[in-house]
Scaffold this active site. Structure first.
Site, PDB file in Angstrom:
ATOM      1  N   TYR A  38      24.231  32.097  -2.652  1.00 21.74           N
ATOM      2  CA  TYR A  38      24.547  33.519  -2.596  1.00 21.74           C
ATOM      3  C   TYR A  38      24.487  33.987  -1.135  1.00 21.74           C
ATOM      4  CZ  TYR A  38      24.167  32.884  -7.589  1.00 21.74           C
ATOM      5  OH  TYR A  38      24.357  32.423  -8.860  1.00 21.74           O
ATOM      6  N   HIS A  96      16.505  37.121  -2.991  1.00 26.15           N
ATOM      7  CA  HIS A  96      17.223  35.903  -3.387  1.00 26.15           C
ATOM      8  C   HIS A  96      17.953  35.321  -2.182  1.00 26.15           C
ATOM      9  CE1 HIS A  96      18.936  32.886  -5.765  1.00 26.15           C
ATOM     10  NE2 HIS A  96      19.509  33.588  -6.727  1.00 26.15           N
TER      11      HIS A  96
END
Length: 416
Positions: free
Chosen positions: A237, A232
């Site tokens: 993030y 990811h």
């Protein structure tokens, strides 16, 4: 190959008669809607095609797709979506039922939600994790069910960075379940917004430990039988916040130039590749832009995305999943059906040999097929559409002139 041009409509077909032929297709999950030659279906009609019953091959959306030793039964991907239904990183019956429903109705590849590689890397206390060996058995139960339906499954490997220790809307965790003092980022002091905690800056030693944590999580995913893992690197993030100059103000080897800002990602990819079976593919999800051009400052944009796509391909990524946004509350997004597809198309056209996934309000089967026919991407991912209707794969099949065959336990669907 079918030529699809706008405007697009689908040939109307009757589903009352029992089909006499089955399309040659893995698990024989899709029937043609009326008797035609085996291996064909009722084609799409376009402005340039006025015939009502012309024949063509099975649409690309429902043709198998192979990358390394992984063969997907179709090109529909369930995008990962956090469910905030875990305790201490463990999956629950909810995850089995939710993920199982997608595969039961024919999705080609289901990517499970972001699994944190460390305890403090979770977005919320309800995130699933891969930071303990004990997490493996629950995931394996889900993997086994998906495989029994003829589908394939992967899982995201993630660290939430400055968006960690956040409260999910539908949960009521006590204060002691959160970890505000352990929220980290490439650069300290930069809040995502007032509802998030102020992160502290990672040391180089901590960065290197996180790289190892990604590799350990990949090994656990392999132990669970996952067909693939997706790193990811999107939506603000940790990896994304390293890539973007909006959130990375470091002056050491992990900041400054694009090469330095991409260093953490490339180290993670190599570590994951070293700990995941070589015959299985690795995916990477990225945000193609931060949507902050209006600020007039350096940000993360498509040109940098294309450049890292070239680097990550060399580092071991097989499939590039193109999303966008999520790195800052100052973003301005104009969302519309297919709004992220042009980003995927740029990567697809400019990085030969790298498989690409398009996502972003792809709501109809004809729309998904058009993306593939015009070589804008190799696979199509849908997120919230599957939450609204876990049988979305079957709906897409019907929209493209196929009558979908449900699981054997559900019996005949010819009159449904």
């Amino acid at each position: 190959m079918i030529s699809i041009q706008s405007p697009v409509s689908v040939t109307t077909v009757s589903t009352k008669a029992v089909p006499e032929h089955i399309v040659e297709y893995p698990q024989q999950r899709y029937h043609v809607a009326q008797p035609v030659a085996p291996g064909t279906f009722i084609t799409l009609k376009t402005a340039a095609n006025n015939s009502s019953e012309s024949e063509a091959k099975v649409p690309l959306l429902f043709q198998p797709f192979q990358v390394k030793d992984l063969t997907l039964p179709n090109r529909i991907v369930v995008a990962p979506m956090c469910m905030d239904s875990s305790e201490d990183g463990f999956t629950s019956d909810f995850h089995l039922v939710s993920i199982g429903a997608f595969s039961l109705h024919g999705a080609g590849l289901v990517i499970m939600e972001a699994a944190a590689v460390t305890e403090f890397g979770r977005i919320t206390p309800g995130d699933i994790g891969l930071y303990r060996d004990e997490h493996v058995s629950g995931l394996q139960r889900i993997v086994d069910f998906v495989h029994a339906q003829g589908g394939k499954i992967g899982i995201q490997l993630a660290h939430a960075g400055r968006k960690a220790s956040h409260k999910a809307d539908h949960t009521n965790h006590p204060k002691e379940d959160f970890w505000p003092e352990n929220v980290v980022a490439p650069t300290g002091g930069l809040l995502w917004d007032h509802n998030h905690h102020t992160p502290r800056e990672l040391t180089v030693a901590e960065i290197q430990e996180l790289v190892k944590a990604f590799g350990q999580a990949a090994a656990r995913a392999a132990s669970a039988g996952m067909d693939t893992v997706e790193i990811h690197g999107a939506h603000g993030y940790l990896i994304h916040s390293f890539l973007s100059p909006v959130t990375n103000h470091r002056t050491d080897q992990y900041g400054g130039s694009l090469e330095n800002r991409a260093r953490f990602l490339l180290e993670v990819i190599r570590e994951v590749r070293a700990n995941f079976p070589a015959e299985k593919p690795i995916l990477l999800r990225v945000s193609a832009t931060d949507y902050v051009e209006h600020l007039g400052e350096p940000s993360w944009e498509i040109e940098q995305t294309v450049q890292i796509a070239k680097w990550v391909k060399e580092a071991g990524v097989d499939v590039f999943h193109v999303s966008s946004g999520g790195n800052t509350a100052q973003q301005k997004i104009k969302a519309f059906p297919g709004y992220q597809v042009p980003f995927a198309e740029q990567v697809k056209s400019r990085v030969p040999g790298l498989h690409v996934v398009a996502v972003g309000l792809i709501n109809e089967g004809v729309q998904a097929e058009e993306v593939l026919q015009h070589e804008k991407a190799d696979l199509v991912a849908v997120g919230r559409g599957f939450l609204r209707d876990p049988s979305l794969t079957l709906q897409f099949a019907r929209q493209l002139g196929l009558v979908a065959k449900h699981a054997a336990q559900y019996g005949s669907v010819q009159n449904s």
